[in-house]
Write a protein that holds these residues in place. Structure first.
Motif, PDB file in Angstrom:
ATOM      1  N   SER A  12       0.560  -1.234  -0.181  1.00  0.00           N
ATOM      2  CA  SER A  12      -0.076  -0.050  -0.052  1.00  0.00           C
ATOM      3  C   SER A  12       0.812   1.263  -0.088  1.00  0.00           C
ATOM      4  N   PHE A  14       0.766   5.540   0.786  1.00  0.00           N
ATOM      5  CA  PHE A  14      -0.128   6.645   1.768  1.00  0.00           C
ATOM      6  C   PHE A  14       0.084   7.861   1.452  1.00  0.00           C
ATOM      7  N   GLU A  16       1.005  11.680   2.670  1.00  0.00           N
ATOM      8  CA  GLU A  16       1.697  12.160   3.600  1.00  0.00           C
ATOM      9  C   GLU A  16       0.699  12.601   4.749  1.00  0.00           C
ATOM     10  N   LYS A  81       2.856   1.450  16.837  1.00  0.00           N
ATOM     11  CA  LYS A  81       1.945   0.602  16.412  1.00  0.00           C
ATOM     12  C   LYS A  81       0.575   1.158  16.455  1.00  0.00           C
ATOM     13  N   THR A 141       5.106  12.217   9.492  1.00  0.00           N
ATOM     14  CA  THR A 141       4.006  11.441   8.621  1.00  0.00           C
ATOM     15  C   THR A 141       4.620  11.753   7.257  1.00  0.00           C
ATOM     16  N   SER A 143       5.757  10.467   4.647  1.00  0.00           N
ATOM     17  CA  SER A 143       6.272   9.006   3.769  1.00  0.00           C
ATOM     18  C   SER A 143       5.279   8.466   3.009  1.00  0.00           C
ATOM     19  N   SER A 145       5.189   5.210   2.094  1.00  0.00           N
ATOM     20  CA  SER A 145       5.308   3.756   2.403  1.00  0.00           C
ATOM     21  C   SER A 145       4.603   3.413   3.529  1.00  0.00           C
ATOM     22  N   GLN A 146       4.343   4.502   4.535  1.00  0.00           N
ATOM     23  CA  GLN A 146       3.804   4.339   5.900  1.00  0.00           C
ATOM     24  C   GLN A 146       2.903   5.275   6.440  1.00  0.00           C
ATOM     25  N   PRO A 147       1.862   5.030   7.198  1.00  0.00           N
ATOM     26  CA  PRO A 147       1.213   6.304   7.633  1.00  0.00           C
ATOM     27  C   PRO A 147       2.046   6.934   8.432  1.00  0.00           C
ATOM     28  N   VAL A 149       6.416   7.481  10.453  1.00  0.00           N
ATOM     29  CA  VAL A 149       7.704   6.768  10.462  1.00  0.00           C
ATOM     30  C   VAL A 149       8.513   7.192  11.601  1.00  0.00           C
TER      31      VAL A 149
END
Length: 641
Positions: A12, A14, A16, A81, A141, A143, A145-147, A149
């Motif tokens: 997925s 995302f 930013e 998490k 935020t 990124s 690739s991730q919500p 980091v």
């Protein structure tokens, strides 16, 4: 296929601002964001939180607490998490740093509160100390690739414990005074949890939500300084509503609406969810449990609870009266459609009910108030509603208690079913008693339908809906009586083929059917014959013998399938002294019973537990024909339901 080992072409992506857009009000309301971040400090066992709010955008906003802090592993596992389940991994209770004590329920459930920093910028810094290690983490935020980091981390030795959050306030700069009021409202129940906004806190006595303050003198040695606070004046909610006891500046137990073993109000009410009472004192040291989890049982504490409860109920009563218009508006909104359909008088009466309920029960929960109002609206819509309200207004205290006890044990439908059946049976008894001696009464149209529709008069074994007329019985009756009666009499008022005239009497014949296990065919297994003489008649031996002949004719009829047992009753006003009242027929194939209307009535009264005597006023002086009409009305109402 094991999907965990599969090589995906692409995961997925995302935007930013993806996480920010999923946070709702937390991402754009500084009030909510900072309240949630302070709640995180509460959950970390902190006793002190210092928030520094800058004067301008572009400057750092900081939140510092003296809680447990986080290790590197805990930060990676908890902070990083999404949807972290605090209850699952840490439980509902708060763990305090070494050297600090207390008892708290944690606010956190899903770990969303830490994202409150994103209200001010898309990146921030966390500096946290635990086990003599200071860890610094930089989160962003930015990124695809991730919500969010972890951009950087560093560690060094340090003393103490706690966490500091640093974010450059790019947008949504909060107002210090407003934040001070909001946060103090949510955490005001615990005097040991201090929150400073730019170096200042809000004393409880100066809180914007303060409704009232009073001194309660319990006895010569004990007094309480009670503060009544609207916790939603500034904050949305707090985990701890209820009554908080402060002894010497320390919270005893946890706030609750229960004093001792008695609830002061229902915790579901709008008052319980909106207000808090703080009882400050220095006089209850001798009554506190060793672990400060509450108070010991003592007659002095019973008196404390009693006087405090009286004050709270009184305060809510005054508040409810002041807010009666607000309550009316709320109720009207809840029942908008039904309310608009009422007449002006109906609306006025609904408003009166709201005022009465709120005045008598200021802490009634919304469900109770809603039930009362809905009941009145429904009554207003019915013709009998106003009459019922009139009756209720005239009830004595015993009547009200009795009705309440009845409704605790029965539904309205069940109670009506039982009461209607009792009324029906008592009306039958009374009608027979009053009409059976009248020779002018038409037994076919009045007396016989009364008796045959109440077969239980002849014994409990006949109190069954199984007794019905059927085609086989109709055929047999016409064969047996074709030479004895004029069959136009079968076209009676109720069009019943089982009810017909025999000279000076009327007769009904009904039966029950059952499967023959040997043939698997339906056969008659019981037959009930009821022969009624006209009112005022005297039963002679000849009358009895005639009934015996009817039974013998049935037994000898070839068209009769099976071997049914036949019960036959001959009923009159009186019985000749030479007549034997009961006689067996054939080889135990049936019996004839000669009886009077009076005996039927007396037996029926006994079977109804002498309710007639207990309800004498209901039927005394009511003519028999009126009772018959009442029975017809009950039958119509039964058919409607």
């Amino acid at each position: 296929m094991n999907l965990t080992n599969r090589n995906y072409i692409q995961g997925s992506l995302f935007e930013e601002d993806y996480l920010v857009r999923t946070l709702g009000a937390l991402a754009y309301s500084p009030d909510i964001a900072l309240t949630e971040l302070v709640a995180n400090a509460w959950d970390a066992g902190a006793l002190r939180v210092e928030i520094s709010i800058p004067e301008e955008h572009g400057q750092d906003l900081t939140i510092k607490d003296n809680g447990t802090g986080l290790t590197k592993a805990e930060f990676h596992q908890r902070w990083m998490k999404l949807g972290y389940n605090r209850v699952k991994h840490q439980g509902k209770r708060v763990q305090f740093p070494e050297g600090l004590t207390g008892s708290r329920l944690a606010y956190g459930r899903n770990g969303i509160g830490r994202h409150g920093l994103l209200c001010f910028n898309n990146h921030y810094t966390v500096i946290t100390i635990q086990d003599e290690i200071e860890s610094t983490f930089k989160v962003s935020t930015l990124s695809e690739s991730q919500p969010f980091v972890l951009q950087d981390e560093s560690f060094r030795e340090s003393e103490g414990h706690g966490t500091q959050l640093i974010v450059t306030a790019k947008h949504h700069l909060p107002q210090p005074d407003r934040i001070r009021d909001i946060i103090s409202a949510r955490f005001l129940h615990d005097p040991q949890f201090v929150v400073l906004i730019n170096g200042k806190s809000v004393p409880l006595e100066e809180h914007v939500g303060l409704v009232d303050s009073s001194i309660l003198n319990i006895n010569d040695d004990i007094s309480l300084d009670v503060l009544f606070i609207d916790t939603q004046k500034t904050a949305r909610k707090t985990l701890y509503q209820g009554i908080a006891f402060w002894q010497g500046g320390r919270l005893v137990g946890e706030p609750s609406w229960i004093l001792g073993d008695t609830p002061v109000i229902d915790g579901r009410t709008r008052f319980a969810k909106k207000y808090t009472f703080v009882a400050k004192t220095n006089d209850l040291t001798d009554f506190i449990k060793e672990d400060w989890a509450g108070f010991i049982r003592h007659e002095v504490m019973d008196e404390v609870y009693r006087k405090l409860s009286e004050y709270i109920i009184g305060a809510f009563g005054i508040l409810a009266k002041d807010k009666i218009d607000e309550t009316k508006t709320s109720i009207r909104d809840d029942f908008k459609q039904q309310y608009t359909e009422l007449s002006p008088l109906g609306k006025y009466e609904v408003d009166e009910v709201i005022e009465h309920v709120v005045d008598a029960h200021p802490t009634a929960n919304p469900e109770t108030l809603g039930i009362a109002v809905e009941a009145v609206i429904n009554l207003e819509k019915t013709r009998s509603g106003k009459a019922l309200l009139q009756k209720l207004s005239q009830f004595s205290e015993k009547d009200i208690e009795g009705l309440n006890r009845l409704l605790d044990r029965w539904t309205i439908k069940d109670a009506l079913s039982v009461l209607d059946e009792i009324d029906r049976r008592l009306s039958v008894i009374e009608a027979i008693d009053k009409l059976s001696g009248d020779s002018k009464i038409d037994e076919l149209k009045i007396l016989h339908p009364l008796v045959t529709e109440a077969r239980w008069l002849f014994g409990p074994e006949f109190d069954s809906s199984e007794y019905t007329s059927n085609r086989q019985l109709g055929t047999i009756i016409q064969k047996l009586f074709s030479k004895k009666v004029d069959f136009h009499t079968f076209n009676n008022v109720k069009n019943r083929p089982d009810l017909f005239i025999l000279g000076d009497s009327t007769m009904s014949v009904t039966g029950t059917e059952a499967f023959n296990p040997e043939t698997a065919l339906v056969e008659l297994n019981r037959i009930l014959i009821i022969e009624l003489k006209r009112g005022g008649s005297n039963l002679t031996r000849a009358n009895r013998d005639q009934t015996v002949h009817y039974v013998e004719d049935f037994i000898g009829c070839k068209e009769l399938t099976g071997n049914p047992y036949i019960f036959a009753f001959a009923v009159g006003e009186t019985i000749s002294g030479k007549v034997v009242g009961r006689q067996k027929i054939g080889d135990n194939n049936g019996q004839v019973c000669v009886t009077t209307y009076a005996q039927l009535v007396d037996t029926a009264r006994r079977r109804l537990f002498n309710l007639r005597e207990k309800l004498a006023d209901r039927y005394e002086g009511v003519p028999g024909v009126v009772l018959v009409e009442r029975l017809k009305q009950l039958e119509l109402e039964f058919e409607k339901t």
